[in-house]
Design an enzyme around this catalytic site. Sequence first.
Site, short mmCIF file in Angstrom:
data_model
loop_
_atom_site.label_atom_id
_atom_site.label_comp_id
_atom_site.label_asym_id
_atom_site.label_seq_id
_atom_site.Cartn_x
_atom_site.Cartn_y
_atom_site.Cartn_z
N LEU A 52 0.93 -1.33 -0.07
CA LEU A 52 0.04 0.05 -0.03
C LEU A 52 0.88 1.16 -0.04
O LEU A 52 1.63 1.42 0.91
CB LEU A 52 -0.95 -0.03 1.02
CG LEU A 52 -1.94 -1.08 1.35
CD1 LEU A 52 -3.01 -1.00 2.47
CD2 LEU A 52 -2.53 -1.51 0.20
N ARG A 60 1.90 14.23 6.75
CA ARG A 60 2.75 14.63 7.86
C ARG A 60 4.15 14.80 7.43
O ARG A 60 5.03 15.42 8.21
CB ARG A 60 2.69 13.77 8.93
CG ARG A 60 1.39 13.80 9.60
CD ARG A 60 1.10 12.54 10.33
NE ARG A 60 0.65 11.36 9.68
CZ ARG A 60 0.15 10.30 10.31
NH1 ARG A 60 0.43 9.97 11.53
NH2 ARG A 60 -0.28 9.12 9.48
N ASP A 63 5.33 2.52 3.94
CA ASP A 63 6.07 3.56 4.81
C ASP A 63 6.80 2.67 5.92
O ASP A 63 6.92 3.42 6.84
CB ASP A 63 5.15 4.62 5.45
CG ASP A 63 4.09 4.13 6.44
OD1 ASP A 63 3.86 2.78 6.31
OD2 ASP A 63 3.35 4.85 6.69
N GLN A 72 -5.81 3.82 -6.36
CA GLN A 72 -6.81 4.09 -5.41
C GLN A 72 -7.18 5.49 -5.50
O GLN A 72 -6.60 6.33 -5.42
CB GLN A 72 -6.40 4.03 -3.74
CG GLN A 72 -7.46 3.99 -2.81
CD GLN A 72 -6.76 4.12 -1.41
OE1 GLN A 72 -5.59 4.49 -1.08
NE2 GLN A 72 -7.58 4.06 -0.36
N GLY A 92 -0.97 6.68 0.09
CA GLY A 92 -1.27 7.69 1.09
C GLY A 92 -0.60 8.99 0.72
O GLY A 92 0.48 8.95 0.01
N THR A 99 -6.85 2.24 4.80
CA THR A 99 -6.13 1.17 4.35
C THR A 99 -6.86 -0.38 3.73
O THR A 99 -6.41 -0.93 2.72
CB THR A 99 -5.22 0.64 5.31
OG1 THR A 99 -6.04 0.45 6.63
CG2 THR A 99 -4.11 1.54 5.70
N ARG A 141 55.59 27.22 -20.70
CA ARG A 141 55.77 28.26 -20.08
C ARG A 141 56.85 29.00 -20.45
O ARG A 141 57.85 28.79 -21.40
CB ARG A 141 56.24 27.72 -18.54
CG ARG A 141 57.54 26.70 -18.41
CD ARG A 141 57.89 26.69 -16.96
NE ARG A 141 57.56 25.67 -16.27
CZ ARG A 141 58.53 24.47 -16.03
NH1 ARG A 141 59.77 24.76 -16.26
NH2 ARG A 141 58.16 23.57 -15.62
N TYR A 169 41.80 17.92 -10.11
CA TYR A 169 40.50 17.45 -10.55
C TYR A 169 40.75 16.62 -11.91
O TYR A 169 41.49 17.00 -12.80
CB TYR A 169 39.69 18.81 -11.16
CG TYR A 169 38.55 18.10 -11.62
CD1 TYR A 169 37.47 17.51 -11.24
CD2 TYR A 169 38.11 18.73 -13.23
CE1 TYR A 169 36.19 16.98 -11.77
CE2 TYR A 169 37.04 18.30 -13.83
CZ TYR A 169 36.12 17.27 -13.20
OH TYR A 169 35.15 17.12 -13.60
C1 UD1 Z 1 -1.59 2.19 10.29
C2 UD1 Z 1 -2.59 1.16 10.92
C3 UD1 Z 1 -2.22 1.11 12.53
C4 UD1 Z 1 -0.74 0.97 12.48
C5 UD1 Z 1 0.08 1.82 11.73
C6 UD1 Z 1 1.64 1.20 11.68
C7 UD1 Z 1 -4.73 1.17 9.82
C8 UD1 Z 1 -6.22 1.56 9.71
N1 UD1 Z 1 -3.92 1.65 10.78
O1 UD1 Z 1 -1.97 3.43 10.77
O2 UD1 Z 1 -2.96 0.07 12.96
O3 UD1 Z 1 -0.33 0.92 14.03
O4 UD1 Z 1 -0.63 1.63 10.58
O5 UD1 Z 1 2.44 1.91 11.22
O6 UD1 Z 1 -4.41 0.36 8.89
N2 UD1 Z 1 -2.41 3.93 2.42
C9 UD1 Z 1 -3.11 4.01 1.31
N3 UD1 Z 1 -4.49 4.34 1.20
C10 UD1 Z 1 -5.19 4.97 1.94
C11 UD1 Z 1 -4.49 5.19 3.40
C12 UD1 Z 1 -3.33 4.65 3.45
O7 UD1 Z 1 -2.52 3.31 0.56
O8 UD1 Z 1 -6.28 5.39 1.81
C13 UD1 Z 1 -1.14 3.51 2.85
C14 UD1 Z 1 -0.02 4.53 2.97
O9 UD1 Z 1 0.68 5.00 1.89
C15 UD1 Z 1 0.80 3.84 4.01
C16 UD1 Z 1 0.10 2.69 4.61
O10 UD1 Z 1 -1.25 2.60 3.93
O11 UD1 Z 1 1.90 3.16 3.26
C17 UD1 Z 1 -0.46 2.96 6.18
O12 UD1 Z 1 -1.38 4.31 6.02
P1 UD1 Z 1 -0.95 5.45 7.23
O13 UD1 Z 1 -1.78 6.44 7.08
O14 UD1 Z 1 0.40 5.74 7.54
O15 UD1 Z 1 -1.73 4.46 8.53
P2 UD1 Z 1 -1.25 4.91 10.00
O16 UD1 Z 1 -2.26 5.80 10.62
O17 UD1 Z 1 0.37 4.83 10.01
MG MG Z 2 1.90 5.12 8.65
#
Ligand code: UD1
Ligand code: MG
Length: 452
Positions: free
Chosen positions: A11, A18, A108, A78, A14, A84, A427, A353
């Site tokens: 995945l 942040r 991530d 997506q 996102g 997620t 020279r 160089y």
């Molecule tokens: C998520 C978990 C949390 C866990 C944490 C660990 C869920 C609901 N929560 O939270 O339980 O402790 O990771 O790091 O899963 N992403 C998408 N599409 C979306 C949302 C996210 O592709 O709509 C991807 C992001 O790019 C990322 C990953 O999913 O790689 C996690 O998303 P992120 O928003 O970082 O979730 P956390 O709040 O960290």
């Molecule tokens: Mg995360």
Amino acid sequence: MTSPPLLIVVLAAGQGTRMKSATPKVLHKIAGRSMLGHVLAVSRDLGAAAVEVVIGPGMDAVRAEVEKEAPGAGVWVQAAQQGTADALLAAREAMGRHSGDVLVLYADTPLLTAETLRALLQRLDNGAGVAVLGFEPADPAGYGRLLTDASGWLSAIREEKDASPAEREIRLCNSGVMAFRLDDLLGVLGAIGNNNAKGEYYLTDAVEIAGAKGAKAGVVACAEDEVLGVNSRDQLAAAEAIFQARARLSVMREGATLIAPETVWLAWDTRIGRDVTIEPNVFFGTGVTVEDGVQIKANCHIEKAHIGTGAIVGPFARLRPGADLKANVHVGNFVEVKNATLGEGTKANHLSYLGDGSVGAGSNIGAGTIFCNYDGFNKARTELGVGVFIGSNSSLVAPVKIGDGAYIGSGSVITKDVAADALALERSPQQERPGWAAKFRTMMSRRKAKAG
Ligand code: UD1
Ligand code: MG
């Protein structure tokens, strides 16, 4: 028991708000490779039947990174970032045609090892329909909490924002890594709602929904430093530090001496041989190979370069892309080498160089030698034969060739090719006026005395 075929979904859709960055979060780098690249590399190590990556709309750079790091992986978009579970469903088609296990990785979370993931997948062989990688972070803030029953099975995952004060006290957290062996994974995902604090479709809800259908969920615990999730720049730096600590340990275990390991920066692909000594404050960019017995003295910057057996580099040397040092070459302080080969035993010890060229074996490049490779429009090459001697403070204006065994007198500006074994000198003849300096001093002191 042989495990069923494995599908990995990464995945990466996102926004990574942040990070406060124009670059998508998963393209931020650790040890010179994107976080997504690290996750795709571990996916490859697992020998998955297929790897699918979910990206966000318009993330062309992320798509290109997938094509570079995992050619052949599927890419799914997506449409809107709704959580997620919604992200995983973007790869619905790939999951629909797959029969076997599904492993979900977050792009991530770049520090995972194949060993830990194999242990997680084994949990599926041991009776779980869902397996979740858990850990106990020093600071659980922001992570989902793992709710377990008396016999250790996982009953639910509660996101922090939705957790009660008592649930927040739980130390065991969700790494985000989940594996599924369910007959109806798509049905489970489809049943996930968004009635929660963020109004998102949480993949973590799959535990309770699958549980209601009779599937058990197991937890495999791992160390925090494998599952650090990167949401901000400070976490990126923390992940980098963990990676570096691992990489330094690994080169030391392979037979290199790092005098002050915490000051040596390695890239994900740095290759260091045996009996290599690396002094403090050395930075390796990507694409560097260091052969056995090399000494790298303090304060060097090295990227996309090859350093042959027994060479001595630095202190304060810069090897840029395409620097190729053959065996026993010496490159000393304030010498920059770019896109140039230095033949065996050649020495360039001070202030030079050497860009876009080649130097034969056993040559000596004097202090202050410059390969003038650029005229403001084009670059050209400087080619030196074997056993050439370049006197200090010489400029070699490319394109130019210096034959084997030739000498260049110090301070020359060489614009024409020089034949083998010749001396080239450019020279003005030296003049000398006997007694001039003494007369000059007498005259000047008299003048000053009169004026004062
Ligand atoms: C998520 C978990 C949390 C866990 C944490 C660990 C869920 C609901 N929560 O939270 O339980 O402790 O990771 O790091 O899963 N992403 C998408 N599409 C979306 C949302 C996210 O592709 O709509 C991807 C992001 O790019 C990322 C990953 O999913 O790689 C996690 O998303 P992120 O928003 O970082 O979730 P956390 O709040 O960290
Ligand atoms: Mg995360």
